[in-house]
Motif scaffolding. Structure first.
Motif: not given
Length: 222
Positions: A126-130, A134-137, A156-158
């Motif tokens: 999940v961390d890599a997905d988020m 986050a990096l895109l933004v 979203i993460q939850t």
């Protein structure tokens, strides 16, 4: 439940958010600070701070009599959350300069590889997905966009975490959806990247709605 000592309010926040999303705390249920403090073995300060953040997320509401009760969280809220995310992240793609993309593109691919490596070991990263999103933004350097995105991040993460076991079969598809977005950006096809990103997030929204329905209505809570 015994909450650890580090970042207590954040742990309380994550726990309460998850319980509300899983419908373990019912809409309208009174959340008493004293009772939560006893149940979680923490002081009332972190409880109060967590409830304040949940109020900002509209997962709880404070009544005129001072009571804090569980708010509404249902399929409509998930769709609204992801509609907001689609608008925000699609706009972010138009704000990434060629220089920023060239500088950080390898990190986007790195997060995708981390997701793949975890999936190969039957783990959902999940961390890599988020971090990918986050990096895109973050590559826009637009602080308003970044702040808005982070205001959605906790919910979203939850949501991803509470539905991860139900959506295990979709993990490879999710990884590939991330990859094609970066590939399109890398060759300058921003509009295509926007379309692919919107499709990815819309699909995520649909699957999360279905997963939450199964969790709340299918007798799988416990």
């Amino acid at each position: 439940m015994n909450i650890g000592k580090m970042h207590v309010s954040e742990q309380v926040l994550a726990y309460l958010r998850k319980e509300i999303m899983l419908n373990r705390y019912k809409e309208g249920e009174h959340l008493k600070e004293s009772q939560l403090s006893s149940e979680l073995n923490v002081s009332r300060g972190p409880i109060r701070e967590a409830l304040s953040k949940l109020e900002a997320e509209r997962l709880v509401k404070r009544l005129s009599n001072g009571r804090t009760v569980v708010g509404k969280f249902d399929i409509e809220d998930i769709r609204n959350l992801y509609d907001s995310r689609i608008l925000l992240e699609k706009h972010a793609l138009t704000q990434i300069s060629p220089e920023a993309l060239e500088k950080d593109k390898h990190l986007l691919y790195l997060y995708i590889q981390q997701m793949q490596d975890s999936f190969d070991n039957q783990i959902r990263n999940v961390d890599a997905d988020m971090e990918f999103h986050a990096l895109l933004v973050g590559m826009t350097s637009n602080q308003s966009l970044i702040q808005l995105w982070h205001s959605l991040n906790g919910m979203i993460q939850t949501l991803i975490e509470v539905t991860s076991t139900i959506l295990e079969s979709r993990q490879q598809e999710i990884i590939e959806e991330h990859l094609v977005v970066v590939d399109a950006l890398a060759i300058g096809e921003v509009e295509k990247a926007q379309e692919l990103l919107a499709q990815h997030l819309k699909s995520a929204s649909d699957h999360y709605c279905q997963a939450v329905m199964e969790l709340n209505l299918g007798g799988k809570i416990g």
